[in-house]
Motif scaffolding. Sequence first.
Motif, short mmCIF file in Angstrom:
data_model
loop_
_atom_site.label_atom_id
_atom_site.label_comp_id
_atom_site.label_asym_id
_atom_site.label_seq_id
_atom_site.Cartn_x
_atom_site.Cartn_y
_atom_site.Cartn_z
N LEU A 1 1.14 -1.43 -0.12
CA LEU A 1 0.11 0.04 -0.20
C LEU A 1 0.70 1.27 0.14
O LEU A 1 0.06 2.04 -0.50
N LEU A 2 1.44 1.09 0.72
CA LEU A 2 3.26 2.54 0.87
C LEU A 2 4.30 2.28 -0.58
O LEU A 2 4.07 3.36 -1.45
N ILE A 3 4.47 1.76 -0.33
CA ILE A 3 5.98 1.31 -1.94
C ILE A 3 5.37 0.72 -3.25
O ILE A 3 5.85 1.68 -3.80
N LEU A 4 5.08 0.08 -3.92
CA LEU A 4 4.30 -0.42 -4.45
C LEU A 4 3.96 0.71 -5.55
O LEU A 4 4.65 1.30 -6.58
N PRO A 5 2.86 1.40 -4.86
CA PRO A 5 2.25 2.61 -6.04
C PRO A 5 3.33 4.00 -5.93
O PRO A 5 2.78 4.25 -6.85
N SER A 6 4.04 4.10 -5.14
CA SER A 6 5.16 5.10 -5.30
C SER A 6 6.56 4.67 -6.18
O SER A 6 7.18 5.73 -6.28
N THR A 7 6.74 3.47 -6.45
CA THR A 7 8.02 2.74 -6.83
C THR A 7 7.48 2.09 -7.99
O THR A 7 6.97 2.36 -8.78
N ASN A 8 8.39 0.88 -8.17
CA ASN A 8 7.75 -0.19 -9.01
C ASN A 8 8.55 -1.86 -8.26
O ASN A 8 8.45 -1.19 -6.94
N ASN A 9 7.99 -2.18 -9.01
CA ASN A 9 7.48 -4.00 -8.44
C ASN A 9 8.63 -4.46 -8.27
O ASN A 9 9.55 -4.95 -6.66
N THR A 10 9.75 -4.91 -8.57
CA THR A 10 11.09 -4.75 -8.19
C THR A 10 11.52 -4.07 -6.64
O THR A 10 12.38 -5.05 -6.02
N LEU A 11 11.99 -2.94 -6.80
CA LEU A 11 11.99 -1.76 -5.32
C LEU A 11 10.99 -2.25 -4.10
O LEU A 11 11.73 -2.90 -3.40
N ALA A 12 9.80 -2.63 -4.29
CA ALA A 12 8.25 -2.90 -3.84
C ALA A 12 9.15 -4.61 -3.46
O ALA A 12 8.69 -4.98 -1.80
#
Length: 114
Positions: A45-56
């Motif tokens: 809910l926090l990391i994925l929406p603002s970055t990409n799949n690899t980083l999340a």
Amino acid sequence: MNILIKLVSNGIVAIPGLWWSGTSLAFAIVASVIISLIAYAIGDLLILPSTNNTLATTADFFLVFALFWASCSLFNQTFALSGLLLTSLIIGVEEYFFHGYLQRKGVHHTKHPG
């Protein structure tokens, strides 16, 4: 519905993985549920929406490993560090596909899909 998918898919990996690592079965079940909920709130809910799949996915791996280690230490559970690492790694692979599912469903609008 997405949280239910997350709980089931993480539980399928985390419960046997934690149990195999030396924790009690009851601890493995409770830790799996709580850590999955925390990882959903932070990673999905926090990391994925603002970055990409690899980083999340990378963040989820480190978060899950840290939470497994901290909870085992806090509750005096015996564990094999290699088991916690392997379980976290497998959950990370599962999370990569779960994030892709979320992105395909249009749940999260990321700046950098993929």
